[in-house]
Write an enzyme that holds these catalytic residues in place. Structure first.
Site, PDB file in Angstrom:
ATOM      1  N   ASP A 330      -7.727   1.367  -1.584  1.00 28.94           N
ATOM      2  CA  ASP A 330      -7.238   0.691  -2.791  1.00 28.94           C
ATOM      3  C   ASP A 330      -5.761   0.369  -2.610  1.00 28.94           C
ATOM      4  O   ASP A 330      -4.999   1.185  -2.069  1.00 28.94           O
ATOM      5  CB  ASP A 330      -7.405   1.579  -4.027  1.00 28.94           C
ATOM      6  CG  ASP A 330      -8.771   1.367  -4.677  1.00 28.94           C
ATOM      7  OD1 ASP A 330      -9.572   0.603  -4.131  1.00 28.94           O
ATOM      8  OD2 ASP A 330      -9.028   2.000  -5.719  1.00 28.94           O
ATOM      9  N   LEU A 331      -5.332  -0.839  -3.061  1.00 27.61           N
ATOM     10  CA  LEU A 331      -3.918  -1.190  -3.063  1.00 27.61           C
ATOM     11  C   LEU A 331      -3.299  -0.623  -4.339  1.00 27.61           C
ATOM     12  O   LEU A 331      -3.746  -0.937  -5.446  1.00 27.61           O
ATOM     13  CB  LEU A 331      -3.717  -2.708  -3.012  1.00 27.61           C
ATOM     14  CG  LEU A 331      -3.755  -3.362  -1.616  1.00 27.61           C
ATOM     15  CD1 LEU A 331      -5.114  -3.160  -0.971  1.00 27.61           C
ATOM     16  CD2 LEU A 331      -3.414  -4.842  -1.709  1.00 27.61           C
ATOM     17  N   ASP A 373      -8.539  -5.671  -5.128  1.00 26.97           N
ATOM     18  CA  ASP A 373      -7.740  -4.902  -4.172  1.00 26.97           C
ATOM     19  C   ASP A 373      -8.567  -3.813  -3.494  1.00 26.97           C
ATOM     20  O   ASP A 373      -8.015  -2.891  -2.905  1.00 26.97           O
ATOM     21  CB  ASP A 373      -6.543  -4.271  -4.884  1.00 26.97           C
ATOM     22  CG  ASP A 373      -6.978  -3.258  -5.927  1.00 26.97           C
ATOM     23  OD1 ASP A 373      -8.069  -3.422  -6.495  1.00 26.97           O
ATOM     24  OD2 ASP A 373      -6.226  -2.297  -6.182  1.00 26.97           O
TER      25      ASP A 373
END
Length: 451
Positions: A330-331, A373
């Site tokens: 995950d960003l 993301d």
């Protein structure tokens, strides 16, 4: 005759027919040997039992060396890393498993009073004495890391450091601990243990060798009539083993290597092996064509060029998940960046992350983007021994994403990792990685955890 030879060369030897022939030869040879073998079966049983005892005694004795090396590995790992589970494993061996004690008890039951037992006990005494130095190294490590000593076993809490060591800085205590666990004194003690072990194993061999010599004297009057038939049987067995190796084992071994490389198999070996190779080649070629028919756009993300969700699902259904690692990514705070800087900057960041991931992982690993993301990496032929490498990669990726010269807002990634194992399902593999990712987010993001 010529046609038969050509047919065998083209199709291979039929293993079923060859097995029938070998069975007939085996029955005939066994019948010839039976009468002679009945006369010596009792002595042979004694010889076989003695051979088993040799292996058992040596195995029992060597358990002490294995346990000693295990303790060394655990105490050194604790000194180097400061991670308490290593010390827990150490005391589990000392106080619960007790392989060293079991080794002495097992050998003493059958060899009491013999030199082999005395040498094994000497090795045990030296190993126990070495624990004092190991405890001291552990206490130095605890002090160097400023850990709460109350959470450690009594053996460590009771260690008294010298005034000189107590006055040292944390780094100096760390060096002193490493010297205690890796220095000359420690190596000398380990060498002494190994010497006693070698003496013990040598004594066992010598003791049982003397017993074997006594049995051999009893066998001399029986073996003469068996020599000729034994030679015949030996030649027959050699030919049998050679045929099996040539027609089955070697072709299968080569096939395994080629299958792992996803290549077609050569048609060699026995008829049955060739038939399997033909069947595999047909299935392999069909699978390749099916894979190629998948439209690139249908399996890849348009923005980043990574595999999309469809490509990700296809990959997991067609690779060996038992030997791979799944990384869920995950960003961190990506929505805030989109809201603050706009989607154009967000898209540029997604492209940058995908490029950095491509350069950080192997060409044979698969990188995917589910949407938004959420990303993933499928590492093939990966196992838990690669944890340090994965951690290093994630740190490097995050360092690149936070560099000052990027002309983009700084960002980081959170990663959860799950390793495949025998019998694992896709659901379990994903859940383990997802749970690990959740832990990273709960602990401040920008890192990696393993499920």
């Amino acid at each position: 005759m010529g046609n038969t030879l050509r047919r065998i060369r083209n199709r291979g030897i039929n293993l079923y027919r060859l097995s029938i022939l070998m069975l007939i030869l085996s029955v005939v040879t066994a019948g010839l040997l039976y009468y002679s073998m009945t006369k010596t079966s009792k002595i042979n049983d004694e010889t076989a039992e003695l051979t088993v005892q040799l292996g058992k005694y040596r195995s029992d004795a060597y358990e002490l060396q294995i346990a000693s090396d295990y303790l060394t590995d655990k105490i050194r790992s604790f000194v180097l890393t400061g991670e308490k589970p290593y010390l827990d494993d150490y005391f589990e061996e000392v106080n619960v498993t007790k392989r060293r004690d079991r080794a002495i008890n097992e050998l003493e039951k059958n060899r009491e009073g013999l030199p082999s037992v005395k040498n094994l006990k000497a090795a045990m005494e030296e190993s126990v004495a070495l624990q004092t130095l190991e405890y001291y190294a552990a206490r130095l490590t605890v002090e160097a890391n400023h850990e709460d000593i109350t959470g450690y076993p009594d053996e460590i809490r009771e260690v008294k450091l010298s005034e000189a060591d107590m006055a040292k800085t944390s780094s100096q205590k760390k060096e002193a601990a490493i010297e205690a666990a890796f220095g000359k004194k420690y190596h000398a003690a380990k060498d002494t243990i190994s010497q006693h072990m070698n003496d013990c194993l040598g004594d066992i061999s010598e003791e049982l060798s003397n017993e074997q010599e006594a049995i051999s004297e009893r066998l001399k009057g029986q073996v003469f009539t068996e020599h000729l038939l034994t030679i015949v049987m030996s030649v027959f067995m050699f030919v049998l083993v050679w045929i099996v190796l040539k027609l089955v084992v070697f072709p299968l071994k080569d096939s395994v290597k080629l299958i792992r490389k996803e290549k077609t198999l050569p048609l060699k070996g026995a008829y049955e092996v060739r038939f399997l190779a033909k069947t595999y080649n047909l299935m392999h070629n069909t699978s390749l064509k099916s894979f190629e028919k998948l439209n690139f756009q249908a399996t890849h993300d348009e923005l980043t060029g990574l595999y999309n969700r469809r490509g990700y699902d296809f990959l997991l259904e067609n690779i060996d998940i038992e030997t791979c690692a799944l990384l869920l990514i995950d960003l961190d705070e990506f929505k805030s960046i989109n809201d603050t800087y706009g989607h154009e900057i967000g898209d540029r960041i997604l492209k940058e992350v995908s490029e950095i991931l491509h350069s950080s992982f192997r060409n044979r690993d698969y990188i995917c983007r589910f949407g938004g993301d959420e990303m993933a990496v499928i590492m093939v032929h990966a196992d838990p021994s690669m944890k340090p490498l994965i951690e290093k990669k994630i740190v490097e990726v995050n360092n690149e994403l936070q560099a000052d010269d990027r002309n983009l807002p700084a960002i980081s990634i959170s990663v959860g990792v799950s390793f495949g194992r025998e019998g694992i399902s896709l659901e379990t593999l994903f859940k383990n990685a997802d749970d690990a990712l959740y832990r990273v987010k709960e602990n401040g993001r920008c890192g990696v955890a393993f499920g």
